[in-house]
Enzyme design. Structure first.
Site, mmCIF file in Angstrom:
data_model
loop_
_atom_site.group_PDB
_atom_site.id
_atom_site.type_symbol
_atom_site.label_atom_id
_atom_site.label_comp_id
_atom_site.label_asym_id
_atom_site.label_seq_id
_atom_site.Cartn_x
_atom_site.Cartn_y
_atom_site.Cartn_z
ATOM 1 N N ASP A 1 37.900 7.155 -18.020
ATOM 2 C CA ASP A 1 39.062 6.302 -17.738
ATOM 3 C C ASP A 1 39.661 5.753 -19.034
ATOM 4 O O ASP A 1 40.778 5.240 -19.036
ATOM 5 C CB ASP A 1 38.713 5.160 -16.762
ATOM 6 N N TYR B 1 34.329 -6.977 -9.868
ATOM 7 C CA TYR B 1 34.104 -6.007 -10.946
ATOM 8 C C TYR B 1 32.699 -6.184 -11.530
ATOM 9 O O TYR B 1 31.946 -5.221 -11.720
ATOM 10 C CB TYR B 1 35.176 -6.251 -12.009
ATOM 11 N N GLU C 1 33.876 6.649 -21.609
ATOM 12 C CA GLU C 1 34.055 7.034 -20.204
ATOM 13 C C GLU C 1 35.498 7.488 -19.991
ATOM 14 O O GLU C 1 36.437 6.983 -20.631
ATOM 15 C CB GLU C 1 33.700 5.867 -19.253
ATOM 16 N N HIS D 1 34.547 5.511 -8.688
ATOM 17 C CA HIS D 1 33.233 6.072 -8.369
ATOM 18 C C HIS D 1 32.437 5.248 -7.343
ATOM 19 O O HIS D 1 31.341 4.778 -7.584
ATOM 20 C CB HIS D 1 32.395 6.460 -9.596
ATOM 21 N N HIS E 1 34.894 3.001 -26.102
ATOM 22 C CA HIS E 1 34.118 3.474 -24.943
ATOM 23 C C HIS E 1 34.628 4.853 -24.541
ATOM 24 O O HIS E 1 35.838 5.074 -24.468
ATOM 25 C CB HIS E 1 34.287 2.469 -23.801
ATOM 26 N N HIS F 1 40.346 -3.240 -18.805
ATOM 27 C CA HIS F 1 40.861 -3.201 -17.434
ATOM 28 C C HIS F 1 41.424 -4.577 -17.065
ATOM 29 O O HIS F 1 40.780 -5.600 -17.312
ATOM 30 C CB HIS F 1 39.751 -2.885 -16.421
ATOM 31 N N HIS G 1 29.483 -0.444 -21.215
ATOM 32 C CA HIS G 1 28.911 0.036 -19.983
ATOM 33 C C HIS G 1 28.112 1.335 -20.141
ATOM 34 O O HIS G 1 27.346 1.727 -19.262
ATOM 35 C CB HIS G 1 30.092 0.186 -19.009
ATOM 36 N N ASP H 1 34.903 -2.440 -21.392
ATOM 37 C CA ASP H 1 34.737 -2.732 -19.957
ATOM 38 C C ASP H 1 34.398 -4.207 -19.699
ATOM 39 O O ASP H 1 34.631 -4.707 -18.590
ATOM 40 C CB ASP H 1 33.605 -1.874 -19.372
#
Ligand code: FEO
Length: 406
Positions: free
Chosen positions: A92, A201, A90, A34, A88, A234, A154, A173
Site C-alpha cells: 500500500d 486501526y 508493504e 486484508h 515501509h 494513513h 508494521h 503505519d
C-alpha cells in the site's frame, strides 16, 4: 501553480510546514484491508520535502500512482527529486515504487537493511539502495532527516523519519487511521470520529505489537525530541496536539479498559441468542455495559474494535457437528492473531444431543491469551425459563469478575 487539475476537479497543494507537502492519494472506496473492514476507505499518505535537496517519503498503492505523480508535478519536476525514502515496503506504500523510480531518474533510494531486502523481493534488484541505521541523519540543506528504526511496526523494515528543524515526524503505519476524508488535519475532523478510527486501526493492525508500541512511545519520550506534527501514512495528520494520539496509543498498549463486556455470539435456531440476551441482562444488572454482537451480521474487525477498551469477552456458540459454528472459529482465529492482552473470558451455548462447542471455543480463547474465569455454560435444546434465570446469574457472576479486573 497551486491548483492541480485531477480527475475533473482542482485540488490545492497541502503544505504541513514550509516546504513540506502531502502528496498522497485518497482511496474513498476501499472496504477491506486484508480482512479488516474499512467502511470509511483510507488514504495512502506520501510526503514531499523541498529544500536544497528534494526528498519524497514513500509512494502509494499502485492504482493511485497517477494521483501521487500529479501531486508531485504540481510542486516539482519528479526528475529533480534527490531522495526516495522508503519508510515501509508493504504494497500500500511501495506498490507504485517501480513506476515512480522510473520517473525519479536522479534519486537515491534510502531504506533500512530489512527494507532493502524486502524491496528487492517485491520489486527486483535493478536499483541501488542506501541503507540507513537507527539514528542516522541526512541533510537536505536547511532541513535534516533523522531516521528512527521501528521494526515490526508494521513490518521488519519499518522506520520513521523525523525532520529535526521542523519537528515533523513521519510515522509510517504508526498513528494512522483508515479514514478517507476531504480533510487532512486533525483540527478539521471531529475528535470522536478520529478516536474511533484510530482505535479501530490500532486494534486490528497493531494490537499484536503492543509491547513494541510501549517501547516506541518510551523511546520517543526519552529521545526528548519535540514534535509539532505527526504525519502517518494513513488518514489524518496530527498537528493540533500530537500528544493526544501518543497518549491514546499509550493507553491502548497498556490495556486500559472500561467496565464493558463484549458478547460475541451466533445462533442456529435462536437458543444461543436467548441465552445471550439473558446473560446480557445479568451483566447490565451488575452495573457493566455490554455490547451484544451477532457474528452473522457483524464484521470481525468491528468486534475487535469494541474489545479494545473492554474488560471481558464472552463467546456464545451452539454446537454443530461436535464443534463450534464455523463463523466463530474464523473469529477466534482472527482474535488469536491479534493477541489481546489483559482480557478475561468465558463461553456459553446450546446443544442438541452432544455438546463440545464451548470447550473448543474455550481452547481457542486461551490460545488467544484470554484468561478464562468461568465454567462454560451449555444448555440442551431450547432454554427453559429456569435455565434463562441461570443464564442471567451467569451474566451477573461473570460481570463481578470483570469488575475485579484492573
Ligand atoms: Fe500501511 Fe503496513 O502498510
Amino acid at each position: 501553480m497551486d491548483l492541480l487539475f485531477y480527475g475533473g476537479s482542482f485540488i490545492k497543494n497541502v503544505e504541513l510546514k514550509k516546504g513540506i507537502y502531502w502528496v498522497g492519494a485518497i482511496d474513498w472506496n476501499l472496504r477491506d484491508f486484508h480482512g479488516y473492514k474499512t467502511p470509511n476507505g483510507t488514504t495512502y499518505n506520501a510526503y514531499l520535502i523541498v529544500d536544497e535537496k528534494i526528498a519524497l517519503l514513500d509512494t502509494v498503492k499502485r492504482p493511485f500512482k497517477k494521483e501521487l505523480v500529479d501531486r508531485i508535478r504540481n510542486i516539482v519536476d519528479p526528475s529533480d527529486i534527490d531522495y526516495l525514502v522508503v519508510n515501509h515496503v508493504e504494497m500500500d506504500h511501495s506498490g507504485s515504487f517501480a513506476d515512480v523510480t522510473g520517473l525519479l531518474k536522479n534519486a537515491k533510494i534510502v531504506s533500512t537493511k530489512e527494507g532493502k531486502e524486502e524491496l528487492f523481493k517485491h520489486h527486483g534488484t535493478d536499483f541501488e539502495i542506501d541503507v540507513v541505521e537507527d539514528g542516522d541523519e541526512l541533510s537536505l540543506g536547511s532541513k535534516t532527516l533523522k531516521f528512527i528504526k521501528t521494526p515490526m511496526l508494521h513490518w521488519p523494515d519499518s522506520m520513521m523519519t523525523y525532520v529535526m528543524e521542523d519537528k515533523v515526524i513521519f510515522t509510517s503505519d504508526g498513528f494512522g487511521q483508515h479514514y478517507a476524508s476531504s480533510q487532512r488535519f486533525d483540527d478539521e475532523v471531529n475528535e470522536k470520529i478520529l478516536y474511533d478510527a484510530a482505535g479501530e486501526y490500532y486494534s486490528n493492525i497493531l494490537w499484536l505489537y503492543s509491547p513494541l508500541i510501549k517501547r516506541l512511545v518510551s523511546k520517543i519520550l526519552e529521545m526528548g525530541i519535540e514534535i509539532d506534527i505527526i504525519a502517518p501514512d494513513h488518514g489524518i495528520i496530527w498537528r493540533s496536539d500530537p500528544m493526544k494520539i501518543i497518549n491514546w496509543y499509550s493507553e491502548w498498549a497498556n490495556g486500559r479498559a472500561i467496565n464493558k463486556v463484549v458478547l460475541a455470539y451466533d445462533t442456529m435456531w435462536g437458543s444461543t441468542e436467548k441465552m445471550a440476551k439473558a446473560i446480557a441482562e445479568g451483566i447490565m444488572e451488575a452495573g457493566l455495559s455490554v455490547k451484544l454482537m451477532r457474528l452473522k451480521d457483524t464484521e470481525y474487525s468491528y468486534v475487535i474494535k469494541e474489545l479494545l477498551d473492554s474488560k471481558a469477552l464472552l463467546i456464545g456458540t451452539p454446537t454443530l457437528n461436535n464443534n463450534m459454528l464455523p463463523i466463530m472459529g474464523g473469529f477466534l482465529t482472527y482474535l488469536k492473531g491479534l493477541r489481546p492482552r489483559g482480557k478475561i473470558g468465558g463461553t456459553f451455548g446450546s446443544y442438541g444431543w452432544g455438546g463440545g462447542a464451548c470447550n473448543s471455543a474455550e481452547e481457542m480463547l486461551k490460545d488467544a491469551g484470554v484468561n478464562i474465569v468461568a465454567q462454560p455454560l451449555e444448555l440442551k435444546w431450547v432454554p427453559t425459563e429456569e435455565e434463562l434465570k441461570e443464564c442471567h446469574e451467569f451474566g451477573k457472576t461473570f460481570a463481578k469478575k470483570a469488575l475485579e479486573t484492573i
